[in-house]
Scaffold this active site. Structure first.
Site, mmCIF file in Angstrom:
data_model
loop_
_atom_site.group_PDB
_atom_site.id
_atom_site.type_symbol
_atom_site.label_atom_id
_atom_site.label_comp_id
_atom_site.label_asym_id
_atom_site.label_seq_id
_atom_site.Cartn_x
_atom_site.Cartn_y
_atom_site.Cartn_z
ATOM 1 C CG ASP A 195 1.734 70.749 135.816
ATOM 2 O OD1 ASP A 195 0.795 70.788 135.506
ATOM 3 O OD2 ASP A 195 2.552 71.694 136.082
ATOM 4 C CB SER A 196 1.059 72.032 131.797
ATOM 5 O OG SER A 196 0.996 72.918 132.930
ATOM 6 C CB CYS A 231 -1.722 68.526 135.660
ATOM 7 S SG CYS A 231 -2.494 70.121 134.706
ATOM 8 C CG ASN A 232 -5.674 70.917 140.319
ATOM 9 O OD1 ASN A 232 -6.535 70.665 140.939
ATOM 10 N ND2 ASN A 232 -4.412 71.348 140.538
ATOM 11 C CB CYS A 273 -3.920 75.810 139.424
ATOM 12 S SG CYS A 273 -2.392 75.707 138.344
ATOM 13 N N GLY A 282 -4.078 75.262 130.707
ATOM 14 C CA GLY A 282 -5.499 75.796 131.390
ATOM 15 C C GLY A 282 -6.315 76.751 130.293
#
Ligand code: DGL
Length: 279
Positions: A14-15, A77-78, A188, A47
């Site tokens: 993920d970020s 992570c979307n 998210c 995002g």
């Protein structure tokens, strides 16, 4: 307890701290597995970036995971899932899954009004991926998409409660409820850190879907039988400050036991910095 037949770790990416909401479900369901969590904290937030940029970051993380001999990858992570999952599937020789398909299938199972609210980052919103995936399964479904970057930033800093967070949740949920959504999909991975507040504010009338749960449940289908007994370990890699990242992780997940490690971007590649980071 028999030894884990395949101790190679499952990687999650993920970020920042968001993917921990996916890891937590995986850890609850399969505590005997080993996990490698990687956060691109220095580039947080994803995002507000372009999908091309996020895709490049994703490729570098896939290369890094391959050097770690992982047995499966979860793009937790979307935004990164929207940016590159189908292409990512051709880039690595291990199973790789995202959060959007499992979450969408879950949302469709719960809706009776056929109206689903999706709360996401700006980039996921712009990609149009949720309406596309949801309507590919059920063309009649209506999707009310709302982007909300503020909540992402709040969750990343460990702020998941209080009147300010509540006000933003109310504001984001209002258009969804006005259109008669009976399911709100937390699109998210940072948002499920605020699940309790979401439930308090809108949980009476709507079902809240955390795609992380559906994703974790889907793991054995994607990568074969997993160990639901015993106790594995979690390695937490970040391109930011490892101590800070683990400190925030413990605010979000009180008994988080991940071991911090530093990663550095060098010429568009990720390099592990070997030093010990006691926390
Ligand atoms: N948690 C991520 C997602 O699911 C990204 C949040 C961000 O970095 O903006 O989209």
């Amino acid at each position: 307890m028999p030894p884990n037949p395949d101790p190679r770790p499952i990687a999650l990416f993920d970020s920042g701290e968001g993917g921990l909401t996916v890891l937590k479900h995986a850890w609850d369901l399969f505590p005997g597995e080993n996990y490698l969590y990687a956060a691109d904290s220095i580039h947080f937030p994803y995002g507000t970036k372009s999908l091309n940029q996020v895709r490049d970051f994703l490729w570098a993380f896939l290369d890094f995971f391959m050097t770690k001999n992982v047995k499966a990858i979860v793009v937790a992570c979307n935004t990164a899932t929207a940016a590159g999952l189908p292409l990512a599937q051709n880039r690595v020789p291990v199973p790789i899954i995202g959060v959007i398909e499992p979450g969408s299938r879950d949302a469709l199972r719960y809706t009776k009004t056929d109206v689903i609210g999706v709360l996401s980052t700006e980039a996921t919103y712009r990609s149009g991926i949720y309406p596309r995936v949801l309507q590919s399964y059920r063309p009649t479904v209506k999707v009310v998409s709302v982007p909300c970057s503020v909540l992402v930033t709040m969750a990343e800093s460990g702020q998941t409660q209080g009147p300010e967070v509540a006000a933003h949740i109310r504001q984001c949920a209002t258009p969804m409820l006005e259109y008669n959504a009976d399911v709100v999909l937390l699109g998210c991975t940072h948002f499920p850190h605020m699940q309790r507040l979401f439930s308090t504010i809108i949980g009476g009338s709507v079902h809240i879907v955390d795609p992380g749960l559906a994703t974790a449940r889907f793991l054995p289908q994607a990568c074969g039988p997993l160990n639901s007994h015993g106790r594995g370990h979690i390695e937490f890699f970040t391109t930011g400050d490892p101590q800070k990242a683990v400190r925030v992780a413990r605010l979000l997940w009180s008994n988080f036991g991940g071991v911090p490690h530093a990663l550095e971007w060098q010429h568009h590649q990720l390099v592990e910095i070997k030093r010990s980071h006691p926390v």
